[in-house]
Write an enzyme that holds these catalytic residues in place. Structure first.
Site, PDB file in Angstrom:
ATOM      1  N   ARG A 224     145.805  51.850 -90.831  1.00 39.55           N
ATOM      2  CA  ARG A 224     144.700  51.317 -90.922  1.00 39.55           C
ATOM      3  C   ARG A 224     144.016  53.303 -91.465  1.00 39.55           C
ATOM      4  O   ARG A 224     144.586  54.232 -91.787  1.00 39.55           O
ATOM      5  CB  ARG A 224     144.845  51.832 -89.079  1.00 39.55           C
TER       6      ARG A 224
ATOM      7  N   LYS B 254     146.567  52.239 -75.897  1.00 38.08           N
ATOM      8  CA  LYS B 254     145.753  51.529 -75.472  1.00 38.08           C
ATOM      9  C   LYS B 254     145.695  50.459 -75.772  1.00 38.08           C
ATOM     10  O   LYS B 254     146.220  49.657 -74.994  1.00 38.08           O
ATOM     11  CB  LYS B 254     144.336  52.384 -75.195  1.00 38.08           C
TER      12      LYS B 254
ATOM     13  N   ARG C 115     133.768  55.089 -74.934  1.00 30.88           N
ATOM     14  CA  ARG C 115     133.934  56.854 -74.538  1.00 30.88           C
ATOM     15  C   ARG C 115     132.704  57.873 -74.494  1.00 30.88           C
ATOM     16  O   ARG C 115     133.409  58.750 -75.564  1.00 30.88           O
ATOM     17  CB  ARG C 115     133.978  56.185 -76.228  1.00 30.88           C
TER      18      ARG C 115
ATOM     19  N   ARG D 295     139.811  62.669 -84.985  1.00 24.28           N
ATOM     20  CA  ARG D 295     139.307  61.990 -83.401  1.00 24.28           C
ATOM     21  C   ARG D 295     139.559  62.262 -82.910  1.00 24.28           C
ATOM     22  O   ARG D 295     139.253  62.406 -81.245  1.00 24.28           O
ATOM     23  CB  ARG D 295     139.832  60.354 -83.867  1.00 24.28           C
TER      24      ARG D 295
ATOM     25  N   ARG E  57     152.055  54.016 -87.156  1.00 26.07           N
ATOM     26  CA  ARG E  57     151.384  53.259 -87.102  1.00 26.07           C
ATOM     27  C   ARG E  57     151.326  51.500 -88.166  1.00 26.07           C
ATOM     28  O   ARG E  57     150.798  52.194 -89.414  1.00 26.07           O
ATOM     29  CB  ARG E  57     150.330  52.841 -85.617  1.00 26.07           C
TER      30      ARG E  57
HETATM   31  P1  AP5 Z   1     148.447  52.243 -79.566  1.00 28.19           P
HETATM   32  O1  AP5 Z   1     148.537  50.861 -78.337  1.00 28.19           O
HETATM   33  O2  AP5 Z   1     148.439  51.218 -80.911  1.00 28.19           O
HETATM   34  O3  AP5 Z   1     147.168  53.405 -79.115  1.00 28.19           O
HETATM   35  P2  AP5 Z   1     145.622  53.514 -78.921  1.00 28.19           P
HETATM   36  O4  AP5 Z   1     145.488  54.036 -77.510  1.00 28.19           O
HETATM   37  O5  AP5 Z   1     145.372  51.776 -78.934  1.00 28.19           O
HETATM   38  O6  AP5 Z   1     145.377  54.286 -80.534  1.00 28.19           O
HETATM   39  P3  AP5 Z   1     144.075  53.652 -81.099  1.00 28.19           P
HETATM   40  O7  AP5 Z   1     144.151  54.972 -82.696  1.00 28.19           O
HETATM   41  O8  AP5 Z   1     143.729  52.438 -81.747  1.00 28.19           O
HETATM   42  O9  AP5 Z   1     142.925  54.555 -80.469  1.00 28.19           O
HETATM   43  P4  AP5 Z   1     141.706  54.881 -80.999  1.00 28.19           P
HETATM   44  O10 AP5 Z   1     140.547  55.075 -79.757  1.00 28.19           O
HETATM   45  O11 AP5 Z   1     141.619  56.098 -82.099  1.00 28.19           O
HETATM   46  O12 AP5 Z   1     141.084  53.689 -81.768  1.00 28.19           O
HETATM   47  P5  AP5 Z   1     139.672  52.370 -81.888  1.00 28.19           P
HETATM   48  O13 AP5 Z   1     140.288  51.574 -82.774  1.00 28.19           O
HETATM   49  O14 AP5 Z   1     139.395  52.290 -80.316  1.00 28.19           O
HETATM   50  O15 AP5 Z   1     150.130  52.441 -80.126  1.00 28.19           O
HETATM   51  C1  AP5 Z   1     149.532  54.013 -80.888  1.00 28.19           C
HETATM   52  C2  AP5 Z   1     151.038  53.754 -82.303  1.00 28.19           C
HETATM   53  O16 AP5 Z   1     152.048  54.558 -81.252  1.00 28.19           O
HETATM   54  C3  AP5 Z   1     150.981  52.427 -82.519  1.00 28.19           C
HETATM   55  O17 AP5 Z   1     152.420  52.369 -83.141  1.00 28.19           O
HETATM   56  C4  AP5 Z   1     152.548  51.460 -81.086  1.00 28.19           C
HETATM   57  O18 AP5 Z   1     153.752  51.050 -81.280  1.00 28.19           O
HETATM   58  C5  AP5 Z   1     153.279  52.693 -80.450  1.00 28.19           C
HETATM   59  N1  AP5 Z   1     153.301  53.404 -79.272  1.00 28.19           N
HETATM   60  C6  AP5 Z   1     152.594  52.900 -78.165  1.00 28.19           C
HETATM   61  N2  AP5 Z   1     152.571  53.270 -76.627  1.00 28.19           N
HETATM   62  C7  AP5 Z   1     153.718  53.712 -77.127  1.00 28.19           C
HETATM   63  C8  AP5 Z   1     154.890  54.207 -76.271  1.00 28.19           C
HETATM   64  N3  AP5 Z   1     155.045  54.187 -74.578  1.00 28.19           N
HETATM   65  N4  AP5 Z   1     155.768  54.514 -76.861  1.00 28.19           N
HETATM   66  C9  AP5 Z   1     156.206  55.036 -78.286  1.00 28.19           C
HETATM   67  N5  AP5 Z   1     155.052  54.395 -78.800  1.00 28.19           N
HETATM   68  C10 AP5 Z   1     154.042  53.992 -78.627  1.00 28.19           C
HETATM   69  O19 AP5 Z   1     138.579  52.902 -82.849  1.00 28.19           O
HETATM   70  C11 AP5 Z   1     138.307  53.527 -83.458  1.00 28.19           C
HETATM   71  C12 AP5 Z   1     136.651  53.603 -84.228  1.00 28.19           C
HETATM   72  O20 AP5 Z   1     136.466  52.848 -84.370  1.00 28.19           O
HETATM   73  C13 AP5 Z   1     136.641  55.254 -82.950  1.00 28.19           C
HETATM   74  O21 AP5 Z   1     137.579  56.240 -84.137  1.00 28.19           O
HETATM   75  C14 AP5 Z   1     135.539  55.384 -83.746  1.00 28.19           C
HETATM   76  O22 AP5 Z   1     134.630  55.335 -85.097  1.00 28.19           O
HETATM   77  C15 AP5 Z   1     135.111  53.761 -83.210  1.00 28.19           C
HETATM   78  N6  AP5 Z   1     134.848  52.945 -82.205  1.00 28.19           N
HETATM   79  C16 AP5 Z   1     135.307  52.568 -81.390  1.00 28.19           C
HETATM   80  N7  AP5 Z   1     135.521  52.567 -79.970  1.00 28.19           N
HETATM   81  C17 AP5 Z   1     133.713  52.790 -80.096  1.00 28.19           C
HETATM   82  C18 AP5 Z   1     132.874  53.302 -79.104  1.00 28.19           C
HETATM   83  N8  AP5 Z   1     133.284  53.031 -77.755  1.00 28.19           N
HETATM   84  N9  AP5 Z   1     131.652  54.365 -78.824  1.00 28.19           N
HETATM   85  C19 AP5 Z   1     131.197  54.510 -80.387  1.00 28.19           C
HETATM   86  N10 AP5 Z   1     133.092  54.538 -81.624  1.00 28.19           N
HETATM   87  C20 AP5 Z   1     133.970  53.879 -81.376  1.00 28.19           C
HETATM   88 MG    MG Z   2     144.175  50.820 -79.738  1.00 22.34          MG
END
Ligand code: AP5
Ligand code: MG
Length: 216
Positions: free
Chosen positions: A162, A15, A90, A173, A129
């Site tokens: 991270r 994402k 979410r 997660r 990552r």
């Molecule tokens: P990346 O693009 O970083 O993936 P992502 O989908 O953004 O994954 P996240 O881990 O950031 O999602 P998340 O939803 O768990 O975390 P968030 O920060 O939102 O890609 C991942 C890896 O793959 C990278 O190394 C990239 O290079 C590689 N890659 C990407 N595309 C590729 C492809 N096509 N082919 C090969 N490699 C590829 O949330 C973190 C925490 O915050 C949550 O756990 C929660 O505690 C809190 N939080 C956030 N939002 C909320 C909410 N709305 N409500 C409550 N708590 C929340």
């Molecule tokens: Mg992300």
């Protein structure tokens, strides 16, 4: 009318990677709830302290806190033409709150690309990552390596792993995603807004599929 795009999908599906590219192409601000929490943690705010206690365990931050933070961000002047939301909503409580909030701004959710990949793919992506300190740009040691190890290609800042990418937290997660966020797939499908995108393809191919959706 403003345009609001919600990127839906499990942790690690790409994402953030895609949002950074699409935001530029679509000229919309990229709003990542996870990045906003991490910024608060870095600045040692009260919100950051609270969020960290949930994030470290792989749990969701409570809805009221998260909704308040997104409301404040979407009220900023740069969101006047809409926004690209990554990681919010979410839960169904957050989705309902977003609907009400956007109605206040005279808009609604226009597209929900739902990016998918199998669990082993997610685990492998999160394990490799590296994220940039300054702006949250993401790299992968195998699939998308930085030109120089340890430094961001785009702004030169340090790359780090991270805390919530440790394997036990990653598994939690993913469980939380299936329990609390996956119901939003039906929520948006019923509203005719959902388009499924195969996130297991190369980054460029996923981008092309996403662009085809948002240009509709
Ligand atoms: P990346 O693009 O970083 O993936 P992502 O989908 O953004 O994954 P996240 O881990 O950031 O999602 P998340 O939803 O768990 O975390 P968030 O920060 O939102 O890609 C991942 C890896 O793959 C990278 O190394 C990239 O290079 C590689 N890659 C990407 N595309 C590729 C492809 N096509 N082919 C090969 N490699 C590829 O949330 C973190 C925490 O915050 C949550 O756990 C929660 O505690 C809190 N939080 C956030 N939002 C909320 C909410 N709305 N409500 C409550 N708590 C929340
Ligand atoms: Mg992300």
């Amino acid at each position: 009318m403003p345009t609001y795009i919600v990127l839906l999908g499990p942790p690690g599906v790409g994402k953030g990677t895609q949002a950074k590219i699409l935001a530029e192409t679509a000229s919309l601000p990229h709003i990542s709830s996870g990045d906003l929490f991490r910024e608060n943690i870095k600045n040692e705010t009260e919100l950051g302290k609270l969020a960290q206690s949930y994030m470290n365990k792989g749990e969701l931050v409570p809805d009221d806190v998260t909704i308040g933070m997104i409301r404040a961000r979407l009220s900023q002047p740069d969101c006047v033409n809409g926004a690209l939301l990554d990681g919010f909503p979410r839960t169904s409580v957050q989705a309902d709150a977003l609907e009400k909030l956007l109605a206040e701004f005279g808009g609604s959710v226009n597209h929900v690309p739902y990016i998918t990949a199998a669990e082993p793919v997610l685990v492998e992506r999160l394990g490799g990552r590296w994220t940039c300190r300054a702006n949250g740009h993401v790299f992968h040691e195998k699939h998308n390596p930085p030109k120089q190890a340890g430094a961001c290609d785009l702004d030169g800042s340090e790359l780090y792993q991270r805390d919530d990418d440790k394997s036990e937290t990653v598994h939690r997660r993913i469980q939380v995603y299936f329990g609390q966020t996956a119901p939003l797939i039906e929520y948006y499908r019923q509203r005719g807004l959902l388009t499924e995108i195969n996130g297991a393809q190369a980054i460029e191919k996923v981008t092309a599929d996403l662009l085809a959706v948002i240009k509709k």
